[in-house]
Enzyme design. Structure first.
Site, PDB file in Angstrom:
ATOM      1  N   TYR A 175       7.656  -2.343   4.683  1.00 10.40           N
ATOM      2  CA  TYR A 175       8.837  -3.189   4.531  1.00 10.40           C
ATOM      3  C   TYR A 175      10.073  -2.690   5.266  1.00 10.40           C
ATOM      4  O   TYR A 175      10.817  -3.478   5.840  1.00 10.40           O
ATOM      5  CB  TYR A 175       9.195  -3.307   3.039  1.00 10.40           C
ATOM      6  CG  TYR A 175      10.535  -3.964   2.810  1.00 10.40           C
ATOM      7  CD1 TYR A 175      10.662  -5.351   2.886  1.00 10.40           C
ATOM      8  CD2 TYR A 175      11.675  -3.203   2.573  1.00 10.40           C
ATOM      9  CE1 TYR A 175      11.897  -5.950   2.714  1.00 10.40           C
ATOM     10  CE2 TYR A 175      12.914  -3.810   2.405  1.00 10.40           C
ATOM     11  CZ  TYR A 175      13.022  -5.183   2.471  1.00 10.40           C
ATOM     12  OH  TYR A 175      14.230  -5.772   2.309  1.00 10.40           O
ATOM     13  N   ASN A 226      20.000   9.980   5.391  1.00 13.86           N
ATOM     14  CA  ASN A 226      19.101   8.935   4.894  1.00 13.86           C
ATOM     15  C   ASN A 226      18.062   9.617   4.015  1.00 13.86           C
ATOM     16  O   ASN A 226      17.405  10.561   4.462  1.00 13.86           O
ATOM     17  CB  ASN A 226      18.432   8.218   6.074  1.00 13.86           C
ATOM     18  CG  ASN A 226      17.320   7.264   5.647  1.00 13.86           C
ATOM     19  OD1 ASN A 226      16.353   7.080   6.366  1.00 13.86           O
ATOM     20  ND2 ASN A 226      17.440   6.655   4.480  1.00 13.86           N
TER      21      ASN A 226
HETATM   22  P1  AMP Z   1      10.837  -8.857  -5.718  1.00 10.15           P
HETATM   23  O1  AMP Z   1      11.403 -10.190  -5.466  1.00 10.15           O
HETATM   24  O2  AMP Z   1      11.684  -8.030  -6.648  1.00 10.15           O
HETATM   25  O3  AMP Z   1       9.397  -8.852  -6.111  1.00 10.15           O
HETATM   26  O4  AMP Z   1      10.909  -8.054  -4.344  1.00 10.15           O
HETATM   27  C1  AMP Z   1       9.968  -8.293  -3.353  1.00 10.15           C
HETATM   28  C2  AMP Z   1      10.629  -8.775  -2.111  1.00 10.15           C
HETATM   29  O5  AMP Z   1      11.666  -7.877  -1.720  1.00 10.15           O
HETATM   30  C3  AMP Z   1       9.630  -8.837  -0.991  1.00 10.15           C
HETATM   31  O6  AMP Z   1       9.812 -10.072  -0.341  1.00 10.15           O
HETATM   32  C4  AMP Z   1       9.966  -7.666  -0.091  1.00 10.15           C
HETATM   33  O7  AMP Z   1       9.936  -8.069   1.261  1.00 10.15           O
HETATM   34  C5  AMP Z   1      11.342  -7.251  -0.491  1.00 10.15           C
HETATM   35  N1  AMP Z   1      11.471  -5.790  -0.726  1.00 10.15           N
HETATM   36  C6  AMP Z   1      10.517  -4.905  -0.995  1.00 10.15           C
HETATM   37  N2  AMP Z   1      11.022  -3.660  -1.152  1.00 10.15           N
HETATM   38  C7  AMP Z   1      12.350  -3.758  -0.969  1.00 10.15           C
HETATM   39  C8  AMP Z   1      13.447  -2.821  -0.976  1.00 10.15           C
HETATM   40  N3  AMP Z   1      13.254  -1.534  -1.196  1.00 10.15           N
HETATM   41  N4  AMP Z   1      14.685  -3.307  -0.730  1.00 10.15           N
HETATM   42  C9  AMP Z   1      14.873  -4.616  -0.497  1.00 10.15           C
HETATM   43  N5  AMP Z   1      13.889  -5.532  -0.482  1.00 10.15           N
HETATM   44  C10 AMP Z   1      12.645  -5.126  -0.717  1.00 10.15           C
END
Ligand code: AMP
Length: 492
Positions: free
Chosen positions: A265, A125
């Protein structure tokens, strides 16, 4: 790998074509008759860390057995035939999500090789930030690479080592890699675990009766009823054999810098990471957010699931009632796993719907844990307006993400990060919210129980918000030909 002739953005082109984004979870168990079944359960608990592929390798005293599949753990590793094929009382496993093109079976971990001393399986990881440099160098030395993962580089380095014992070879390999890694490895005698010198990605040690367990998070210990023993430390290799456990430090001991995004997160809320309950930390972030950026509203609504603990904290901190104004459909994967922006947008609609009865006619505070591209926020604000919200205040329980991650949490390139390309006001307009505010960097450290961020020795790796990367990012420093020379000069 591509040939590179042009000058300026040579390094980036080179890198992006071979870009390795990964989010992963690892698990290992030594000395239990149900090793494979328990590994499948452990991986199931770690499924939030990667949903694209899963694999398990076991050793039965004479032979290694491997099963690797694309898809969810529960879709493949619950069948008794699969578990029965995975004989033995030691096992390691891996769940993976990668965004680099189509998922390919040869990249699915654990990887396995036959070394001169016997078989070696490895699950990783994190991301190695000099993997491409090392890979190029290994290829010039005659190495044949079968996957495009950075993990394979470690196997080659172990295989090439002229040290005597396996542990010495493993440590020699670790001393050549840079970046983030929580590793779990299996030989015919040993289960090994290792964390990078900063401890960027988590790894814990547990005990189930006489058996030893290694896992990315404590939630994987809980599911099998194992007791938490301790964290594997930053810069530590633990070696588990039938005679017990040994610890080796491969770099001098200095304070760890876990990736702060694990708390925001990535980790599961019921996990204890670095001695802190992830749920409690998220709630505190919400409470701190309420202190820093109050809102004139009737109701606090989380963007589920990841925004829920922070929204509870915001509600408690502000005295504004909490309601589920958005319902999440749990049968859709994480928004992020869709590779294209268009599909991702569709994904948000599939995933969330408005609970109109809680929204209509109200001034709402929406809470999410982070904004990456902004896709989720745009869709949800619009959904709340369509459901009749009178005002929509957006509050984010982490600071603006202005810098990409290179350590295994898969944030996109900087030009796709909303906060890297827009001012606060531009972001508010883009989202269509009445107001928008983020938690401050200091606020996040306060939520962790500190007075603030220690600028000289930051307590966490917070590069996404500050641009301060704790390691070299060697693969991004220049085209391979140049880097190779400097690398060779260094390792001899
Ligand atoms: P976005 O829609 O691109 O602004 O992504 C933000 C959303 O994705 C938030 O609701 C977070 O909970 C989630 N998020 C944040 N970081 C990650 C990540 N590395 N992988 C997947 N989801 C993420």
């Amino acid at each position: 790998m591509t040939n590179h002739v042009d000058a300026d953005d040579q390094a980036l082109t080179w890198l992006d074509e071979d870009r390795l984004h990964e989010e992963c979870g690892v698990f290992g168990i030594f000395g239990h008759p149900d090793a494979a079944a328990l590994t499948a359960l452990g991986l199931h608990a770690l499924q939030h860390r990667g949903q694209e592929a899963a694999g398990i390798v076991t050793f039965d005293g004479a032979h290694f057995h491997t099963e690797r599949r694309l898809g969810l753990v529960g879709d493949h590793f619950t069948a008794s035939q699969v578990i029965e094929r995975l004989k033995g009382d030691t096992a390691i496993g891996h769940v993976r999500y990668s965004t680099c093109g189509d998922p390919i079976m040869r990249n699915v971990q654990p990887l396995f090789v036959d070394l001169a001393s016997g078989g070696f399986a490895l699950a990783h990881n994190g991301n190695i930030t000099n993997a491409l440099t090392l890979r190029d160098w290994l290829i010039t030395k005659g190495a044949i690479c079968q996957s495009t993962t950075d993990t394979e580089v470690i196997l080659h380095l172990v295989a090439r080592s002229e040290k005597r014992s396996f542990v010495e070879k493993f440590i020699e390999a670790l001393l050549q890699i840079e970046g983030a890694y929580a590793l779990v490895g299996l030989t015919n005698k040993k289960l090994v675990g290792a964390r990078d010198p900063f401890g960027i990605r988590p790894l814990v040690l547990g005990r189930l009766g006489e058996a030893w367990v290694l896992a990315s998070e404590t939630c994987a210990l809980d599911i099998i009823g194992a007791d938490f023993v301790r964290e594997v430390e930053n810069g530590e290799v633990v070696v588990i054999t039938k005679d017990g456990i040994e610890s080796h430090r491969f770099v001098p001991k200095y304070p760890a810098r876990l990736c702060i995004f694990e708390y925001i997160y990535f980790a599961r809320p019921d996990s204890i990471v670095g001695g802190r309950s992830v749920y409690d930390v998220r709630k505190e972030m919400g409470r701190q957010l309420a202190l820093e950026t109050p809102a004139n509203a009737d109701v606090v609504i989380p963007i589920p699931d990841s925004g829920v603990p922070a929204a509870i904290g915001y509600s408690q901190g502000s005295g504004i009632p909490f309601e589920f104004g958005i319902i999440r459909n749990h049968y859709v994967g994480r928004t992020f796993i869709e590779p294209e922006q268009r599909i991702r947008q569709l994904g948000v609609k599939l995933k969330h719907s408005a609970n109109e009865a809680q929204v209509r006619g109200k001034r709402i505070v929406l809470i999410d844990d982070s904004v990456v591209r902004g896709t989720t926020s745009v869709k949800i604000v619009q959904m709340m307006r369509e459901a009749g919200a009178k005002a929509v205040h957006m509050r984010i329980s982490s600071p603006p993400i202005t810098h990409p991650d290179f350590y295994g949490i898969d944030t996109p390139d900087q030009d796709k990060l909303l906060a890297a390309t827009k001012t606060l006001e531009e972001m508010r307009t883009y989202m269509g919210a009445d107001s928008l505010a983020f938690l401050s960097v200091e606020g996040i450290y306060k939520a962790m129980g500190y007075d603030g961020r220690d600028a000289a020795h930051p307590q966490f790796t917070d590069h996404c918000f500050t641009g301060e990367y704790p390691t070299r990012l060697r693969d991004r420093e220049g085209p391979p030909q140049q880097k190779q020379l400097s690398f060779l000069a260094e390792v001899g």
